[in-house]
Design a protein around this motif. Structure first.
Motif, PDB file in Angstrom:
ATOM      1  N   VAL A  77       2.682   4.796 -13.326  1.00 52.50           N
ATOM      2  CA  VAL A  77       2.969   6.028 -14.047  1.00 52.50           C
ATOM      3  C   VAL A  77       2.298   7.161 -13.302  1.00 52.50           C
ATOM      4  CG1 VAL A  77       2.684   7.277 -16.215  1.00 52.50           C
ATOM      5  CG2 VAL A  77       3.112   4.816 -16.256  1.00 52.50           C
ATOM      6  N   ALA A  78       3.015   8.238 -13.106  1.00 53.31           N
ATOM      7  CA  ALA A  78       2.452   9.381 -12.396  1.00 53.31           C
ATOM      8  C   ALA A  78       1.265   9.934 -13.175  1.00 53.31           C
ATOM      9  CB  ALA A  78       3.520  10.457 -12.217  1.00 53.31           C
ATOM     10  N   ALA A  79       0.234  10.371 -12.448  1.00 47.41           N
ATOM     11  CA  ALA A  79      -0.869  11.069 -13.087  1.00 47.41           C
ATOM     12  C   ALA A  79      -0.367  12.403 -13.607  1.00 47.41           C
ATOM     13  CB  ALA A  79      -2.008  11.273 -12.091  1.00 47.41           C
ATOM     14  N   GLU A  80      -0.948  12.861 -14.715  1.00 53.45           N
ATOM     15  CA  GLU A  80      -0.462  14.091 -15.342  1.00 53.45           C
ATOM     16  C   GLU A  80      -0.457  15.241 -14.340  1.00 53.45           C
ATOM     17  OE1 GLU A  80      -1.538  15.454 -19.509  1.00 53.45           O
ATOM     18  OE2 GLU A  80      -2.604  16.938 -18.298  1.00 53.45           O
ATOM     19  N   GLY A  81       0.707  15.846 -14.169  1.00 56.59           N
ATOM     20  CA  GLY A  81       0.841  17.000 -13.303  1.00 56.59           C
ATOM     21  C   GLY A  81       1.062  16.696 -11.842  1.00 56.59           C
ATOM     22  N   ASP A  82       1.159  15.415 -11.459  1.00 53.14           N
ATOM     23  CA  ASP A  82       1.398  15.097 -10.043  1.00 53.14           C
ATOM     24  C   ASP A  82       2.680  15.739  -9.529  1.00 53.14           C
ATOM     25  OD1 ASP A  82      -0.857  13.743  -9.390  1.00 53.14           O
ATOM     26  OD2 ASP A  82       0.054  11.747  -9.308  1.00 53.14           O
ATOM     27  N   ASP A  83       3.737  15.740 -10.360  1.00 56.76           N
ATOM     28  CA  ASP A  83       5.001  16.325  -9.914  1.00 56.76           C
ATOM     29  C   ASP A  83       4.882  17.833  -9.729  1.00 56.76           C
ATOM     30  OD1 ASP A  83       4.653  16.700 -12.634  1.00 56.76           O
ATOM     31  OD2 ASP A  83       6.762  16.402 -13.155  1.00 56.76           O
ATOM     32  N   VAL A  84       4.058  18.479 -10.565  1.00 59.20           N
ATOM     33  CA  VAL A  84       3.840  19.923 -10.414  1.00 59.20           C
ATOM     34  C   VAL A  84       3.027  20.194  -9.146  1.00 59.20           C
ATOM     35  CG1 VAL A  84       2.787  21.970 -11.452  1.00 59.20           C
ATOM     36  CG2 VAL A  84       3.999  20.319 -12.888  1.00 59.20           C
ATOM     37  N   ALA A  85       1.997  19.380  -8.896  1.00 59.01           N
ATOM     38  CA  ALA A  85       1.217  19.542  -7.667  1.00 59.01           C
ATOM     39  C   ALA A  85       2.100  19.380  -6.435  1.00 59.01           C
ATOM     40  CB  ALA A  85       0.070  18.528  -7.645  1.00 59.01           C
TER      41      ALA A  85
ATOM     42  N   VAL B 119      10.097  23.446 -13.689  1.00 63.42           N
ATOM     43  CA  VAL B 119      10.871  23.681 -14.910  1.00 63.42           C
ATOM     44  C   VAL B 119       9.961  23.568 -16.125  1.00 63.42           C
ATOM     45  CG1 VAL B 119      12.829  22.958 -16.333  1.00 63.42           C
ATOM     46  CG2 VAL B 119      12.948  22.722 -13.841  1.00 63.42           C
ATOM     47  N   LEU B 120      10.009  24.589 -16.983  1.00 59.80           N
ATOM     48  CA  LEU B 120       9.321  24.565 -18.265  1.00 59.80           C
ATOM     49  C   LEU B 120      10.337  24.170 -19.338  1.00 59.80           C
ATOM     50  CD1 LEU B 120       7.401  26.267 -16.476  1.00 59.80           C
ATOM     51  CD2 LEU B 120       6.934  27.699 -18.476  1.00 59.80           C
TER      52      LEU B 120
ATOM     53  N   PRO C  67      11.747  18.201  -9.271  1.00 61.67           N
ATOM     54  CA  PRO C  67      10.944  19.372  -9.647  1.00 61.67           C
ATOM     55  C   PRO C  67       9.733  18.968 -10.466  1.00 61.67           C
ATOM     56  CG  PRO C  67      12.838  19.182 -11.106  1.00 61.67           C
ATOM     57  CD  PRO C  67      12.974  18.077 -10.081  1.00 61.67           C
ATOM     58  N   GLY C  68       8.732  19.834 -10.481  1.00 62.03           N
ATOM     59  CA  GLY C  68       7.616  19.661 -11.393  1.00 62.03           C
ATOM     60  C   GLY C  68       8.048  20.069 -12.792  1.00 62.03           C
ATOM     61  N   LEU C  69       7.688  19.278 -13.791  1.00 62.65           N
ATOM     62  CA  LEU C  69       8.122  19.518 -15.163  1.00 62.65           C
ATOM     63  C   LEU C  69       6.910  19.792 -16.052  1.00 62.65           C
ATOM     64  CD1 LEU C  69      10.777  16.662 -15.544  1.00 62.65           C
ATOM     65  CD2 LEU C  69      11.102  19.003 -14.709  1.00 62.65           C
ATOM     66  N   VAL C  70       7.053  20.783 -16.922  1.00 65.52           N
ATOM     67  CA  VAL C  70       5.978  21.162 -17.840  1.00 65.52           C
ATOM     68  C   VAL C  70       6.542  21.150 -19.257  1.00 65.52           C
ATOM     69  CG1 VAL C  70       4.275  22.907 -18.457  1.00 65.52           C
ATOM     70  CG2 VAL C  70       4.956  22.624 -16.057  1.00 65.52           C
ATOM     71  N   MET C  71       5.955  20.339 -20.130  1.00 62.61           N
ATOM     72  CA  MET C  71       6.365  20.309 -21.532  1.00 62.61           C
ATOM     73  C   MET C  71       5.573  21.377 -22.275  1.00 62.61           C
ATOM     74  SD  MET C  71       8.551  18.514 -23.326  1.00 62.61           S
ATOM     75  CE  MET C  71       8.650  16.879 -22.577  1.00 62.61           C
ATOM     76  N   VAL C  72       6.281  22.373 -22.794  1.00 62.43           N
ATOM     77  CA  VAL C  72       5.648  23.492 -23.496  1.00 62.43           C
ATOM     78  C   VAL C  72       5.812  23.261 -25.000  1.00 62.43           C
ATOM     79  CG1 VAL C  72       5.674  25.976 -23.872  1.00 62.43           C
ATOM     80  CG2 VAL C  72       6.090  25.061 -21.580  1.00 62.43           C
TER      81      VAL C  72
END
Length: 423
Positions: free
Chosen positions: A19-27, A100-101, A134-139
């Motif tokens: 499982v990816a570490a939190e925020g790896d895709d954003v980094a 992407v948010l 893309p890096g994904l952010v759940m808002v």
């Protein structure tokens, strides 16, 4: 014994999916932006998202001064993840986003847990499966009294996504200072959201990118994901005409609509997939009739016009058998004012089984006609000199020298043929 248990535990961990570490895709997305000098951001959500530059575009430009930063704000008032599964390709993926948010928790409040997880996970998986992930952010937007965040938080944790809790950001603050009502933001609220999201992203801007992101895990949802959702404006049909927008603020969401007025003239649209719906355009709300919509001749759903205007999306059928279906829309005879279909919604075509192709037995093969069919005339089009429209010997024309590429010489060398000839 303890050593055996420890070895067994290590073995099980080695077999478990990564499982990816939190925020790896954003980094990883920020690392690409530092290298390429480009960052395309997008935000999808409802009216909370709709205003401004997706909250963080000015901050992104400040933190990445050497990069060209763009923001595609795909906020659409009154919509959540369900319509999002149908509009994602047009409104977000088409912008080729690096970041992407996703903000749908508040408008997803009326969905069951299964539906909410299916829809949000469909957005996440479809985006994460893009060739350049893309890096994904759940808002998680705030609501007075709280919102149903647990479903969205669970999806974010399952995929290692950064999750920004804006409800927590309101702790100890006076609600009326930041909100106009239970969910919509004042300028101070938008500024608080922007600062909170930026603070969550800040540690990732310069974090080294992971060597590789792990494969996506098995889906969390119990319902089938919708990974090919799409929408389109139906073309004119007998009794239906294309209508332009009414000059209201929500026109930015529509590309026009098909308008019908005659109860005897239904609009019938073939749709392939397992989910079928439509988006109704109520215009300014002053003259709309009542619309009836059904799938495959099922019980019609009645959609009365809204006096307040705007539009409404309805998914009429969500788990149809794979294959072809018929969406039928008509005007209710008891309220025959105009009704307007802005979009047809469809998804699940990728689940359809392949058409039966065989078996090609000797009997079936013998029934085929494989004889050559002689032609009694030939029509030639293209840069070939000295030809007529219908000729007896096309081989002679192909043997002729080609026409010159120069326009003047082309016209001089062209030989007019009879009516209908190509020259």
């Amino acid at each position: 014994m303890r050593r055996a248990h420890a070895i067994l535990l290590l073995l099980l961990l080695s077999l478990a999916p990564a499982v990816a570490a939190e925020g790896d895709d954003v980094a990883a997305a920020f690392a690409r932006a530092r290298s390429s000098g480009v960052l395309r951001a997008a935000a999808i959500g409802g009216s909370i998202t709709q205003g401004g530059e997706g909250w963080i575009a000015p901050w992104l430009r400040q933190r990445l001064p050497g990069a060209l930063v763009s923001m595609r704000n795909a906020g659409w008032s009154g919509t959540g993840s369900e319509l999002g599964t149908f509009r994602l390709a047009r409104d977000v993926i088409a912008a080729d986003p690096d970041l992407v948010l996703i903000e749908t928790a508040v408008n997803d409040g009326g969905l069951s847990d299964d539906e909410a997880v299916r829809n949000v996970e469909s957005l996440v998986v479809r985006l994460a499966a893009l060739p350049r992930r893309p890096g994904l952010v759940m808002v998680l937007a705030a609501a007075r009294g709280g919102a149903k965040h647990a479903r969205h938080r669970a999806v974010a944790a399952h995929y290692g996504l950064l999750c920004v809790d804006l409800q927590a950001a309101m702790a100890g603050r006076t609600w009326e200072d930041f909100f106009t009502d239970d969910v919509h933001l004042k300028p101070a609220g938008n500024a608080l959201y922007a600062a909170t999201i930026a603070a969550a992203l800040a540690p990732l801007v310069d974090r080294p990118a992971p060597a590789a992101l792990p494969p996506l895990p098995a889906p969390l949802a119990r319902l089938p994901l919708r990974l090919d959702g799409r929408l389109w404006t139906p073309g004119p049909a007998p009794g239906w005409t294309m209508r332009t927008q009414v000059g209201e603020w929500w026109d930015c969401f529509l590309l026009g609509s098909a308008e019908g007025r005659d109860p005897a003239q239904p609009l019938v649209v073939p749709v392939r997939g397992t989910a079928v719906g439509l988006h109704v355009d109520f215009g300014n709300g002053k003259e709309c009739g009542t619309l009836l919509a059904s799938v495959d001749g099922g019980l019609p759903v009645e959609v009365p016009g809204h006096l307040r205007g705007g539009g409404e999306a309805l998914v009429l059928a969500k788990d149809l058998p794979p294959g072809e279906h018929r969406l039928s829309v008509t005007v209710a005879s008891w309220r025959p004012g105009p009704v307007r279909v802005a979009y047809v919604l469809a998804g699940g075509a990728g689940d359809a089984p392949a058409p039966a192709q065989g078996p090609w037995t000797a009997a079936r093969l013998a029934a085929l006609r494989l004889d050559p069919v002689p032609g009694d005339a030939f029509r030639i089009a293209g840069p070939v000199g000295g030809f007529t429209a219908d000729v007896d010997d096309p081989a002679a024309l192909f043997a002729a020298p080609p026409l010159p590429q120069d326009a003047a010489a082309y016209r001089a060398a062209s030989v007019p043929g009879p009516a209908g000839a190509v020259a």
